[in-house]
Design an enzyme around this catalytic site. Structure first.
Site, mmCIF file in Angstrom:
data_model
loop_
_atom_site.group_PDB
_atom_site.id
_atom_site.type_symbol
_atom_site.label_atom_id
_atom_site.label_comp_id
_atom_site.label_asym_id
_atom_site.label_seq_id
_atom_site.Cartn_x
_atom_site.Cartn_y
_atom_site.Cartn_z
ATOM 1 N N CYS A 17 0.825 -1.556 0.502
ATOM 2 C CA CYS A 17 -0.176 0.331 0.134
ATOM 3 C C CYS A 17 0.961 1.147 -0.386
ATOM 4 O O CYS A 17 2.111 1.131 0.025
ATOM 5 C CB CYS A 17 -0.775 0.468 1.125
ATOM 6 S SG CYS A 17 0.297 0.461 2.736
ATOM 7 N N CYS A 49 3.356 1.611 3.124
ATOM 8 C CA CYS A 49 4.960 1.369 2.562
ATOM 9 C C CYS A 49 5.796 2.024 2.265
ATOM 10 O O CYS A 49 6.337 2.183 2.208
ATOM 11 C CB CYS A 49 4.298 -0.395 1.962
ATOM 12 S SG CYS A 49 3.289 -1.613 2.571
ATOM 13 N N ASP A 102 26.081 26.768 -31.302
ATOM 14 C CA ASP A 102 27.205 26.925 -31.013
ATOM 15 C C ASP A 102 27.822 26.332 -32.756
ATOM 16 O O ASP A 102 26.993 26.408 -34.020
ATOM 17 C CB ASP A 102 28.008 25.485 -30.338
ATOM 18 C CG ASP A 102 29.528 25.485 -30.791
ATOM 19 O OD1 ASP A 102 30.675 26.756 -30.207
ATOM 20 O OD2 ASP A 102 30.094 24.543 -31.097
ATOM 21 N N ASP A 111 28.066 20.563 -29.168
ATOM 22 C CA ASP A 111 28.920 19.725 -29.680
ATOM 23 C C ASP A 111 30.179 19.729 -28.844
ATOM 24 O O ASP A 111 31.067 18.799 -28.233
ATOM 25 C CB ASP A 111 29.794 18.992 -31.086
ATOM 26 C CG ASP A 111 30.323 20.138 -31.784
ATOM 27 O OD1 ASP A 111 30.892 21.220 -31.326
ATOM 28 O OD2 ASP A 111 31.630 19.275 -32.125
ATOM 29 N N ASP A 151 31.494 23.399 -24.676
ATOM 30 C CA ASP A 151 29.846 23.903 -24.647
ATOM 31 C C ASP A 151 28.938 22.993 -23.296
ATOM 32 O O ASP A 151 27.407 23.196 -23.101
ATOM 33 C CB ASP A 151 28.910 23.205 -25.557
ATOM 34 C CG ASP A 151 29.641 24.045 -26.687
ATOM 35 O OD1 ASP A 151 29.510 25.278 -27.312
ATOM 36 O OD2 ASP A 151 30.045 23.832 -28.047
#
Length: 812
Positions: free
Chosen positions: A98, A101, A515, A709, A713
């Site tokens: 339940c 718990c 970028d 990339d 960045d």
């Protein structure tokens, strides 16, 4: 023998084994210990939440098996380190019955020193646990869970497949029983409703009712058991869910029909009972198929890798399981075989098919020193490579993990739909009761022709129709089914979404920051002009050595150019320092013991170091100096990527602001911006200034996507609402990103925006369909224009409509 209840687990036991403590009774020392543990930790409110429910007593497990959780093999297979350096593990917790718990386990774990986070899913009993390995061991966490009467073991993804397969099989059997029985019932019912049995004797009609009763009973209690079970657990946790609507509507109709069968006046509705269960079960089965399809997709991806690889040790070759391959091992790959883990070629050269990762149809030629990635295929020649990543952290395994996470996650809009669904059932039951009372006490006789039925029967059937026609399942399906299809379509385009919620974020974006190098441009810089002022080979060796310390595209391109012209060797440098967005510096101690200062970078760095050098360029430039003397300078050109201009135009047409950030000089930045028609750019940006700019955009109310990339960045990516990394990105950039473009193609990036926008629009359409359906049909049912049979069909059709509408995501 007298029975008493334990004050902890609430189970009854013989008083002769009782542990008595003042006014408290315990069935065992375990319960007594847990009771006092909760009291001492201030968690005794657990018993208020537990109410009268019983729980499992504390487990009396031997601790000699606990050490396995700390073994290197277990940690390697089931745990991982996150970006903050903390351990993560997925556990299945046994004994949860339940919400109390769940609350108890989360509280007891949160109060454990060294534990960072613990979240438990009540539906699956799956817990995500994050902890500090310096302060806590996994075995301590397991013991902590066991101390309060529960057990935990590591989650295995194969369990998800077993459960999905089992659920699909069980639903299919239940559905077929319901369909076959319902078809036979309808043969009788259609004839009855259309008047074929008009004028038959009551005895014959009673036999028809008995036949319907015999056919509808297994449909309700076998096929429909899943709804009773769902309703039971919902009520147990004080929730009224869709299963409660279905089961209560069918059961009340069944009970009413029994009264008719055993002599009461009126019409039985056993056919409606069967059809209610059948139609809704078909809808459930479609949902199960969708989930199983997702698991099957992952299994298909996983199964494409070999189970073993050939590891070379000295003169010997040995077949080794993928999980047992270590970094530094030498792997042999023959023609036609798949690469099992990431590595670097040390012997041989050949072409590799990377279509499974990047979508690139042409094989990529690789030679000694080049990287190979798990999941790619060696199309020719025998290759030996050194392992750089173990199986768990290799590219292919990381992709599967990302897919699993994204399929299990949900967009924010689903939370809103779930909130509406929670109050939906209570509202429908209230409307049904009001409908019955109004019809019964005010004697309404509207809508459907109920000729021959009693006043009570009219009121009862109309009220049942209200319950049955209401469809929270369409509302519940609206978001997950569309998200599932959207994520699958994105994956086909080489786009990995770490969480489904980024579909919604990408659909709402109003600012995209790019970028430049490697993102909008190819990142394959070419030296177009080289000015070597001093061709002393020893000085060029120092230039080559300094370049080798960097992975920046400019450094790699200049290094490649030098190697094509000179036979150079690496020297040992010291005090190597990267200078953000400008270059790098180092020191070299010559044979006379003198420390020489080396500087390499752009013109700004050279001028900052007060080195006199007059140079006017419109391209990227790299200048190398030793002790204030310029040795060489290089001009480089980087071509813009294919489709970059189309992508920028597409975003601008959608009224999305496009900004370019670059560490390059203003001349280069202006040139690229002009080529791509980008209206706003910032040059000479450091990683910190990029991140600060992203923050400023978000502070102004923008929803920001950052596309990058490089390592430089990563800080900016981590500060964006949505971070997108190219598949060629540095590992750290991919780690902090939310979306990964496996093929680094800008057409895929355009697909990401298009599919996300389309998926989000279909989610909203699905929600609208569900809400409009309920707003239109429920009043009709309340007015008596819909019988239960038609209501069941209508409800199922609404769910089917949501599923079919979601499938349109695949159609451009």
């Amino acid at each position: 023998m007298p029975q008493v209840k334990c004050n902890h687990c609430h189970l009854s036991f013989d008083d002769e084994v009782m542990i008595k403590e003042k006014e408290l009774n315990f069935c065992c020392k375990g319960c007594q210990g847990v009771y006092h543990l909760l009291k001492s930790d201030g968690l005794d409110s657990f018993y208020d939440k537990l109410g009268n429910k019983t729980i499992t007593p504390p487990l009396n497990l031997e601790d000699d098996d606990i050490s396995k959780f700390d073994t290197p093999s277990f940690m390697k297979n089931y745990t991982s380190l996150n970006k903050d350096g903390f351990y993560e593990v997925d556990l299945i917790i046994e004994g949860i019955h339940c919400a109390a718990c769940v609350w108890l386990n989360e509280k007891i774990l949160h109060d454990t020193k060294g534990l960072i986070e613990a979240n438990i899913n009540f539906t699956t009993n799956k817990a995500k646990v994050i902890w500090d390995g310096d302060e806590l061991k996994l075995s301590d966490i397991i013991l902590r869970i066991r101390s309060i009467g529960y057990n935990a073991y590591a989650y295995d993804s194969s369990v998800a497949d077993e459960k999905a397969t089992k659920a699909k099989r069980e639903y299919f059997i239940k559905m077929m029983v319901a369909v076959i029985a319902s078809m036979n019932i309808m043969m009788l019912s259609v004839a009855k409703y259309t008047g074929f049995f008009t004028g038959i004797t009551p005895e014959v009609m009673n036999m028809i009712h008995i036949g319907e009763f015999l056919l509808s009973t297994p449909v309700l209690f076998y096929s429909g058991w899943v709804f009773f079970k769902g309703a039971y657990f919902g009520l147990k946790n004080k929730m009224l869910n869709m299963d409660f609507l279905v089961s209560s509507g069918a059961l009340l109709t069944y009970i009413y029909s029994l009264f008719i069968l055993f002599g009461a006046k009126g019409e039985s509705y056993f056919d409606s009972v069967a059809m209610i269960i059948t139609f809704v079960l078909v809808g459930k089965y479609l949902e199960v198929i969708g989930k199983k399809s997702a698991v099957d997709t992952l299994d298909k991806i996983k199964s494409s890798l070999p189970l073993e690889a050939v590891v070379i040790k000295g003169e010997n070759k040995k077949q080794v399981a993928l999980n047992s391959i270590n970094i530094g091992d030498i792997i042999e790959i023959k023609t036609g075989e798949k690469v099992p883990v990431d590595g670097v070629i040390i012997k041989g050269e050949g072409a590799f098919d990377e279509a499974s990762l990047t979508g690139e149809s042409l094989p990529i030629f690789k030679k000694i020193g080049d990287s190979v990635y798990s999941g790619t295929i060696n199309t020719n020649n025998l290759i030996h490579f050194e392992v750089t990543k173990d199986f768990k952290n290799s590219t292919f395994s990381s992709i599967v993990t990302l897919l699993e996470d994204s399929l299990n996650s949900k967009p924010k809009i689903q939370d809103k739909a779930n909130e509406v669904s929670r109050g939906f059932t209570v509202s429908i039951l209230t409307l049904s009761l009001i409908t019955f009372l109004v019809w019964y006490f005010f004697g309404l006789d509207l809508g459907f022709d109920y000729e021959g039925t009693s006043h009570f029967e009219k009121s009862f059937i109309v009220a049942i129709s209200v319950i049955v026609i209401a469809c929270p399942c369409a509302l519940a399906l609206a978001t997950p089914i569309a998200s599932l299809i959207g994520i699958s379509e994105l994956a086909k385009k080489g786009l990995l979404f770490k969480e489904a919620k980024f579909i919604e974020s990408l659909a709402k974006v109003n600012s995209v920051v790019f970028d430049k190098t490697g993102t909008l441009t190819k990142g394959e810089l070419t030296v177009v002009k080289a000015l070597i002022l001093n061709e002393d080979i020893e000085k060029l060796n120092l230039l080559y050595s300094l370049l080798d310390t960097s992975t920046h595209p400019i450094s790699k391109s200049v290094k490649k150019y030098l190697l094509s012209k000179y036979d150079l060797k690496l020297e040992k440098l010291s005090n190597i320092r990267n200078i953000d967005a400008k270059g790098m510096s180092a020191q070299f101690t010559n044979s006379e013991g003198k420390a020489l200062s080396l500087i390499g970078g752009n013109l700004d760095l050279i001028l900052e170091e007060k080195i006199k050098y007059d140079l006017k360029v419109e391209n990227s430039v790299f200048i190398f100096a030793i002790e204030d003397e310029v040795i060489a300078s290089f001009e480089l050109v980087d071509e813009v990527k294919d489709y970059a201009k189309d992508l920028i135009q597409y975003l601008q047409n959608k009224n999305i602001e496009v900004i370019m950030l670059t560490g390059d000089n203003e001349q280069v930045a202006s040139k690229v911006s002009s080529q791509l028609n980008i209206k706003k750019h910032l040059s000479k940006q450091t990683p910190i200034s990029k991140a600060a700019y992203i923050k400023s955009l978000r502070t102004s109310g923008k929803i920001v996507v950052m596309v990058g990339d490089g390592v430089n960045d990563s800080v900016a990516l981590s500060n964006a609402d949505v971070a997108i990394a190219m598949g060629t990105s540095a590992d750290i950039s991919m780690a902090v990103s939310d979306i990964v473009l496996l093929n680094s193609s800008l057409t895929s990036l355009k697909d990401a925006f298009e599919i996300s926008s389309r998926t989000y629009n279909f989610i909203k359409q699905n929600l609208a369909i569900s809400l409009v359906y309920n707003l239109v049909t429920i009043p009709f049912a309340m007015l008596g224009y819909v019988i239960p049979l038609v209501a069941a069909l209508s409800m199922s059709l609404s769910s089917l409509l949501v599923v079919l509408n979601s499938l349109r995501i695949k159609i451009k």
